[in-house]
Design a protein around this motif. Structure first.
Motif, mmCIF file in Angstrom:
data_model
loop_
_atom_site.group_PDB
_atom_site.id
_atom_site.type_symbol
_atom_site.label_atom_id
_atom_site.label_comp_id
_atom_site.label_asym_id
_atom_site.label_seq_id
_atom_site.Cartn_x
_atom_site.Cartn_y
_atom_site.Cartn_z
ATOM 1 N N UNK A 195 0.998 -1.072 0.057
ATOM 2 C CA UNK A 195 0.079 0.037 0.027
ATOM 3 C C UNK A 195 0.863 1.380 0.048
ATOM 4 N N UNK A 196 2.032 1.273 0.808
ATOM 5 C CA UNK A 196 2.789 2.239 0.991
ATOM 6 C C UNK A 196 3.477 2.496 -0.849
ATOM 7 N N UNK A 197 3.843 1.402 -1.238
ATOM 8 C CA UNK A 197 4.642 1.642 -2.580
ATOM 9 C C UNK A 197 3.689 2.288 -3.675
ATOM 10 N N UNK A 198 2.550 1.763 -3.578
ATOM 11 C CA UNK A 198 1.343 2.473 -4.718
ATOM 12 C C UNK A 198 0.495 3.320 -4.411
ATOM 13 N N UNK A 199 0.815 3.863 -3.000
ATOM 14 C CA UNK A 199 0.341 5.171 -2.541
ATOM 15 C C UNK A 199 -1.192 5.016 -2.248
ATOM 16 N N UNK A 200 -1.552 3.943 -1.615
ATOM 17 C CA UNK A 200 -3.024 3.941 -1.434
ATOM 18 C C UNK A 200 -3.134 3.874 0.114
ATOM 19 N N UNK A 201 -4.363 3.869 0.572
ATOM 20 C CA UNK A 201 -4.748 3.837 2.237
ATOM 21 C C UNK A 201 -4.846 2.376 2.324
ATOM 22 N N UNK A 202 -4.217 1.957 3.518
ATOM 23 C CA UNK A 202 -4.465 0.126 3.794
ATOM 24 C C UNK A 202 -6.166 0.290 4.147
ATOM 25 N N UNK A 203 -6.614 1.274 4.571
ATOM 26 C CA UNK A 203 -7.879 1.372 5.205
ATOM 27 C C UNK A 203 -8.948 1.047 4.016
ATOM 28 N N UNK A 204 -8.379 1.499 2.578
ATOM 29 C CA UNK A 204 -9.318 1.798 1.450
ATOM 30 C C UNK A 204 -8.703 0.340 0.709
ATOM 31 N N UNK A 205 -8.399 -0.585 1.031
ATOM 32 C CA UNK A 205 -7.717 -1.635 0.199
ATOM 33 C C UNK A 205 -8.467 -2.905 0.728
ATOM 34 N N UNK A 206 -9.005 -3.943 -0.092
ATOM 35 C CA UNK A 206 -9.287 -5.151 0.122
ATOM 36 C C UNK A 206 -8.228 -6.315 -0.218
ATOM 37 N N UNK A 207 -8.199 -7.317 0.531
ATOM 38 C CA UNK A 207 -7.328 -8.339 0.478
ATOM 39 C C UNK A 207 -8.238 -9.666 -0.028
ATOM 40 N N UNK A 208 -7.629 -10.277 -1.208
ATOM 41 C CA UNK A 208 -8.462 -11.683 -1.452
ATOM 42 C C UNK A 208 -7.108 -12.640 -1.623
ATOM 43 N N UNK A 209 -7.703 -13.855 -0.815
ATOM 44 C CA UNK A 209 -6.775 -14.916 -0.506
ATOM 45 C C UNK A 209 -7.700 -16.066 -0.389
ATOM 46 N N UNK A 210 -6.689 -17.323 -0.441
ATOM 47 C CA UNK A 210 -7.323 -18.662 -0.288
ATOM 48 C C UNK A 210 -7.079 -19.214 0.943
#
Length: 259
Positions: A195-210
């Motif tokens: 998130x830091x490297x692509x300049x987005x807010x962690x709290x506005x980021x979804x994570x998809x995993x298995x």
């Protein structure tokens, strides 16, 4: 900003971070083959030294499921093969070599040598295929202007190669492997760094995993959503206790531009 909708729940997001294996790339198809190449080479090297070979069920012990015909049928999402790093697996392999008569130094060097051979075999065959529905969802995200990234327990260079084989590297602003952070999953480091490297807010980021390790990573980082992907339909919500929602297919996700 865009709105991600899943099972009637809505999340306002700027970005989505994906696990790679089992989330975008068919896990068993690639890692089952890689594991067989790795262990076969290691056993051959042991036999050449007149030592006992590896247990026949070692890959199963690491997390791959087989049917009676010896065909891959699935994997344990809590296993070392699913959640561990490549270095974790090489340590497990080296332990087997030590147990069978190698010195620890010999076992570590041999494990690394066999890893390179397995990587080369996989690269030659380009054994990788997309999870059904993944590509249309990536295209949908692209149309909505969502930033996308990869956070994987695999090494970064190998992960980049797999994305290129699948023809999807261009969709991602970042590809981050466990070798680029101090702590891998389930710790928050990869999400925070991406998130830091692509300049987005962690709290506005979804994570998809298995795996639930992906969900724990998302939760500990404070991500907007932790979405478990259960394409085999064998895990369910109980297998993802840290997930906000669990889906069986990318068809259960929709995304649209915010107002």
């Amino acid at each position: 900003m865009a709105q991600l909708t899943v099972h009637g729940r809505e999340f306002d997001i700027q970005a989505i971070l994906f696990d790679k294996d089992g989330t975008l790339l068919d896990f068993v198809y690639t890692w089952g083959k890689w594991g067989e190449l790795l262990l076969a080479r290691f056993s051959a090297e042991l036999a050449g030294r007149r030592l006992p070979v590896l247990p026949a069920n070692l890959l199963e012990m690491w997390g791959i499921h087989y049917n009676e015909a010896g065909e891959f049928t699935g994997y344990d999402r809590n296993s070392p093969l699913s959640m561990g790093t490549v270095d974790d697996l090489l340590t497990l392999l080296a332990w087997e070599g030590y147990r069978l008569g190698l010195s620890w130094a010999e076992a570590r060097v041999l494990a690394e040598t066999c890893r390179f051979a397995a990587d080369a075999g996989l690269e030659q065959s380009r054994t990788a295929k997309l999870i059904p529905g993944a590509l249309p969802f990536l295209e949908q995200c692209e149309r909505c202007g969502i930033k996308l990234g990869i956070v994987t327990s695999d090494d970064t260079t190998a992960a980049e190669e797999h994305l290129e084989w699948l023809g999807i590297r261009r969709y991602f602003s970042i590809c981050l492997g466990a070798d680029r952070v101090n702590r891998g999953k389930p710790f928050p480091d990869m999400v925070e760094s991406a998130c830091q490297q692509i300049a987005v807010d962690v709290a506005r980021t979804a994570v998809i995993g298995d795996t639930n390790g992906d969900m724990q990573m998302a939760r500990s980082a404070g991500a907007a959503a932790a979405i478990g992907l259960d394409t085999e339909g064998t895990v369910g919500k109980n297998g993802f206790p840290q997930a906000d929602v669990v889906i069986a297919s990318y068809r259960h996700l929709s995304i649209r531009k915010g107002q």
